[in-house]
Design a protein around this motif. Structure first.
Motif: not given
Length: 753
Positions: A267-282, A300-309
Motif C-alpha cells: 500500500s501507499g505507492l500510488g497503485l491502483t487495485y482491482t479485486w476479483f472473485k472467481d475471475g470476475a471484477i467485484v 454466494g460470498f464463498e469463492g476464490t479471491y484475487e487482487v491485481e495492481v
C-alpha cells in the motif's frame, strides 16, 4: 565440330558465316529504351521511378532504332526484366506493329501489379528480323496496392493500448505487427525505433528494448514515402514487479454474518487495485484501495479471491488466489445410480459423500428413517426409495440438514437385450462382422426401462441364434461372422434367475467370395481396328447378370459384349444375396497423346556412349532406322549412332509414329577469343550444342565493369550482333551460363579487332 567433318563441309560453313557477318554489319540496330515524359500530364518530365497504383498507372519510354527497315510483319515488343534486372523470363509490357518505318517513338505501358523492386530493366525486341536491344538503365518500380496508414498492436490483436504505451515486465519481449492490412506477410516493411531504421523487414517484429516503434511498407527508395503507410506509434517501456499478495491464510471458512476484510500486502505507492472473485471484477480499479470487505450476509460470498495492481513504472500483476468457504453451507452427493434393479437374494450398496466438516448420517426408506443406518454407505436387500440426510455438527455455524437425491430400487418385471454391429458395417461390402451386447434394460410393469448393464451383465448366461436357430458354442456376449454362407438374422438370448431375455435382430449380408474378372481384346477404339470384345471369367449360364457402362445397365442377356464407345465397363452377377462386381475395363478413344517417351524427340548423346529412349502407353513397339530396318520391338531402345529413327507404337490396329533424331554432343571447348573484324571467320561466339539453342539455358554477357550487355535464352550463337560496340582493341567480356538459376559455366571472352 567433330574431327570427321569433311573439308567441303568446313568450306560451306565458312561461306555461311561470312555471309551472315557481312549482312550483320548493315543490320538494324535497336537502341536501349529510356524513360520518357507523360504527354498527358502538363509540365511533366521523364520519370525516374515508377510508383504505380490503381489510381495512376500510365508510363512512357522512348525507343529509337537504325535502318535498314524491318520486315512488314514485324512487331516491336517492350519487355521487363525481373527485380534483379535478369531477362531469363521477361514480362511483356507493350507491343506495337505500326512503327516499322518510325525510327523514334514511344511505348506506353502499365506497371504489372506484382512488380516491386529497385533494379528493373527494360529492353525492346523485334520479331522480324529477331533482334534484341541492349537493356535500359535500372529503374525503381513498385505497384503500390496498399496506400493507407498501418495500425500496429501487440501480436496484431487490434488492441491498441491507451496512450499507445506497453509496459514490459519480467525481462521478456513482445511482438508487434499490423492488424489492418490483408495478406500482411506478402509485403516488405521498414521498422523504426525512435526514428532509427531497424534491419527487420518482415510483417512482425519481436522487441524488448524500450523506445517508440512504428512501421511503414517498403516500396523502395522513392515510392515508399508516396504510399503514406506510416503507422501509429507504440511506446515500449519497462516496469518493476511489486510482488503482490493477499495477507493471511489462502484457505479459510466464514459463517453467514461474520465480518472479514481481505488486505493486499502493498500500500501507499500510488497503485491502483482491482479485486476479483472467481475471475470476475467485484471492486475497482480504485487508487490505493488495498482492502476488500467480504459481505457474508450475501448469498454466494464463498469463492476464490484475487487482487491485481497497476501503476506508474509498475507491472500489471495479479496475486495468488485465496479461497473462502461458507461453513454453514455444504453439499451431499449421491454416488450410486439413480435407479437400481434388485434381483431376489441380491444385495446392493448405496453411497453418499459430503463436504461437511463434521457430518452425521441418517438413511431413509420410503420416507421413514432406517434403524442404525447412520454411516455414509448402506447395504440394501429390499426395493424402495432411499436417501440419506446429513447434518453438520461442527464449524460453529447454524445450518439445516441436507438430503441427498433419492435412489429408486426396483424389482424388474422383465429384461431385454440390445445388440449392435461392432465397428463399421456395410451390407454386401464388409467381409466379416462382429455383433456384441450393447445394453441390458430392466423393464418395469409400467414399461419404464433402466440400464442395468454394469450390474447384471456378468450374471446372465448367453446364447446366439441364427435365423431363429441356436448356434452351437456361441455363448458369449459377442459373435463374429466371416462366411457369406452364414448370412441371415442374428439375435442374442439370455437367462438370469427366473428371467429370460432376448435382443433385437441384426441382419448380416456379406458378398460371396467369387473373384469375377472381365477381360477385353483391346482398350483403345480406333477406326478400322478389330472390335473390342469384353468377356467374363465365370460362366453366366443360369445366372442373373447385367453389363454396366459408366454406371448404367446396357445388356442383361449376352455373355460377351462389344464396346463401340469409350467408357468404364463392368459386369455384375445378381444371383446371390449380394451382387458380385467385376473389375473395371476402361476403353479410351485413340489419341496420339496416349504414347509417351521419356526423352525429347531430338536427343543429344556423347559419341561412343548409348542414349536410351523408353516409350509407354501402347500395346507394342517397333524401332526402325532411316533405311526402315527393324532394330527392336521392346518398349525401349539404346541409340549409339547419329541419324533419324522411327518409333511405331501400336494400340490394337491403331499406330502412332514418332521420329527421333540422335545428334552427337559438341565436345569442343567454349571459345574465349573471337575476332570481330568482319572477315567472316570467328566473328561470332559459338557455343557447343549443350548450351546453345536450349530453352532452359540462359546466356548472359557483361562488360569489364560488370554491366550486362547481352542476355538470351535459346542462344542462337549470334553474339555480337553488331561490332559498333567494340570501341577499343582487345576488349574483355565476362560470360555466365545458367540453367534454372544454377550456374553451369562462366569465364571471359576476348574480342580482337
Amino acid at each position: 565440330m567433330r574431327k570427321t567433318t569433311s573439308y567441303n563441309a568446313i568450306f560451306a560453313m565458312v561461306i555461311a558465316l561470312t555471309f551472315f557477318s557481312v549482312n550483320s554489319l548493315s543490320a538494324q540496330v535497336l537502341n536501349k529504351p529510356v524513360a520518357a515524359d507523360n504527354p498527358n500530364l502538363a509540365g511533366n518530365s521523364a520519370w525516374t521511378a515508377a510508383c504505380a497504383s490503381d489510381t495512376f498507372n500510365e508510363y512512357f519510354v522512348n525507343f529509337t532504332w537504325n535502318p535498314p527497315l524491318v520486315d512488314s510483319d514485324n512487331e516491336f515488343v517492350l519487355e521487363l526484366s525481373d527485380a534483379n534486372g535478369n531477362f531469363g523470363a521477361p514480362t511483356e509490357l507493350a507491343r506495337v506493329d505500326d512503327k516499322n518505318t518510325t525510327f523514334d517513338f514511344e511505348f506506353e505501358f502499365a506497371v504489372p501489379n506484382d512488380v516491386r523492386g529497385e533494379n528493373y530493366r527494360m529492353r525492346v525486341r523485334s520479331t522480324s528480323p529477331a533482334k534484341t536491344s541492349p537493356p535500359s538503365d535500372p529503374y525503381p518500380m513498385h505497384y503500390v496496392d496498399y496506400s493507407s496508414a498501418l495500425l500496429i498492436s501487440e501480436d496484431g490483436s487490434g488492441d491498441i493500448p491507451s496512450g499507445g504505451t506497453i509496459t514490459l515486465c519480467g525481462g521478456g519481449d513482445i511482438t508487434l505487427e499490423p492488424h489492418n492490412i490483408p495478406n500482411a506477410n506478402t509485403y516488405i516493411y521498414n521498422w523504426y525505433r525512435s526514428g532509427t531504421l531497424l534491419p527487420e523487414k518482415g510483417h512482425s517484429i519481436t522487441v524488448s528494448t524500450p523506445g517508440m516503434y512504428y512501421v511503414e511498407l517498403d516500396y523502395g527508395s522513392i515510392c515508399t514515402g508516396s504510399a503514406n503507410t506510416l503507422s501509429n506509434t507504440i511506446e515500449l517501456s519497462t516496469g518493476t514487479s511489486s510482488g503482490i499478495a493477499i495477507n493471511g491464510s489462502d484457505d479459510f471458512g466464514l459463517c453467514i454474518g461474520d465480518t472479514h476484510q481481505l488486505e493486499a500486502n502493498i500500500s501507499g505507492l500510488g497503485l491502483t487495485y482491482t479485486w476479483f472473485k472467481d475471475g470476475a471484477i467485484v471492486a475497482g480499479p480504485t487508487l490505493e484501495q488495498n482492502t476488500l470487505n467480504i459481505n457474508t450476509a450475501s448469498a454466494g460470498f464463498e469463492g476464490t479471491y484475487e487482487v491485481e495492481v497497476d501503476g506508474p513504472s509498475a507491472c500489471v500483476e495479479r496475486s495468488a488466489s485465496v479461497t473462502i468457504r461458507n461453513l454453514g453451507d455444504f453439499e451431499v452427493t449421491r454416488v450410486n445410480d439413480a435407479n437400481i434393479v434388485l434381483l431376489p437374494s441380491q444385495t446392493a450398496t448405496l453411497t453418499a459423500t459430503t463436504n461437511a466438516l463434521t457430518p452425521s448420517y441418517q438413511w431413509y426408506k420410503d420416507g421413514s428413517p432406517i434403524t442404525d443406518a447412520t454411516n455414509a454407505t448402506l447395504d440394501i436387500t429390499e426395493i424402495g426409495d432411499y436417501f440419506v440426510r446429513v447434518t453438520e455438527n461442527g464449524g460453529g455455524c447454524a445450518s439445516s440438514p441436507v438430503d441427498s437425491e433419492t435412489t429408486a430400487v426396483e424389482a424388474p418385471d422383465s429384461f431385454e437385450f440390445v445388440v449392435e454391429y461392432v465397428g463399421s458395417y456395410t451390407s454386401c461390402q464388409t467381409s466379416d462382422v462382429t455383433l456384441s451386447l450393447l445394453r441390458i434394460n430392466a423393464v418395469s410393469g409400467s414399461g419404464a426401462r433402466t440400464n442395468v448393464t454394469s450390474v447384471l451383465e456378468s450374471s446372465f448366461s448367453y446364447q446366439w441364434t441364427h435365423d431363429g436357430s441356436t448356434i452351437s458354442g456361441e455363448t458369449s456376449k459377442t459373435i463374429t461372422i466371416n462366411d457369406f454362407e452364414d448370412n441371415g438374422d442374428y439375435a442374442l438370448t439370455g437367462v438370469v434367475d427366473s428371467f429370460n431375455a432376448s435382443s433385437n435382430s441384426l441382419e448380416v449380408t456379406m458378398a460371396a467370395g467369387t473373384n469375377l474378372t472381365v477381360s477385353s481384346t483391346g482398350l483403345v477404339l480406333c477406326e478400322g481396328a478389330d472390335p473390342i470384345v469384353l468377356s467374363s471369367s465365370e460362366s453366366l449360364t443360369d445366372e442373373t447378370f447385367e453389363w454396366v457402362k459408366d454406371g448404367s445397365v446396357i445388356d442383361t442377356s449376352s455373355e460377351t459384349i462389344t464396346a463401340t464407345e469409350v467408357g468404364d465397363f463392368q459386369l455384375r452377377i445378381l444371383t446371390d444375396d449380394c451382387p458380385i462386381v467385376s473389375n473395371t475395363i476402361t476403353v479410351q478413344a485413340f489419341d496420339e497423346s496416349l504414347l509417351s517417351i521419356d526423352q525429347p524427340d531430338e536427343l543429344i548423346i556423347v559419341e561412343g556412349e548409348t542414349g536410351t529412349v523408353t516409350a509407354s502407353g501402347a500395346e507394342s513397339y517397333q524401332w526402325f532406322d532411316a533405311e526402315n530396318n527393324l532394330l527392336g520391338s521392346l518398349d525401349s531402345y539404346g541409340f549409339q549412332t547419329e541419324g533419324e529413327y522411327l518409333l511405331v507404337a501400336s494400340f490394337g490396329n491403331c499406330t502412332v509414329n514418332r521420329v527421333i533424331t540422335i545428334t552427337y554432343r559438341d565436345l569442343f571447348a567454349i571459345p574465349n577469343v573471337i575476332t570481330a573484324n568482319g572477315d567472316g571467320i570467328n566473328d561470332l561466339w559459338v557455343l557447343p550444342n549443350t548450351y546453345s539453342r536450349q530453352d532452359d539455358v540462359l546466356v548472359t554477357i557483361y562488360d569489364d565493369r560488370g554491366k550486362e550487355v547481352f542476355s538470351q535464352t535459346n542462344y542462337e550463337n549470334n553474339w555480337p550482333q553488331s561490332v559498333t560496340q567494340f570501341n577499343k582493341l582487345n576488349m574483355i567480356f565476362y560470360y555466365r551460363i545458367t540453367q534454372d538459376g544454377k550456374s553451369l559455366k562462366q569465364g571471359t571472352i576476348t574480342v580482337i579487332r
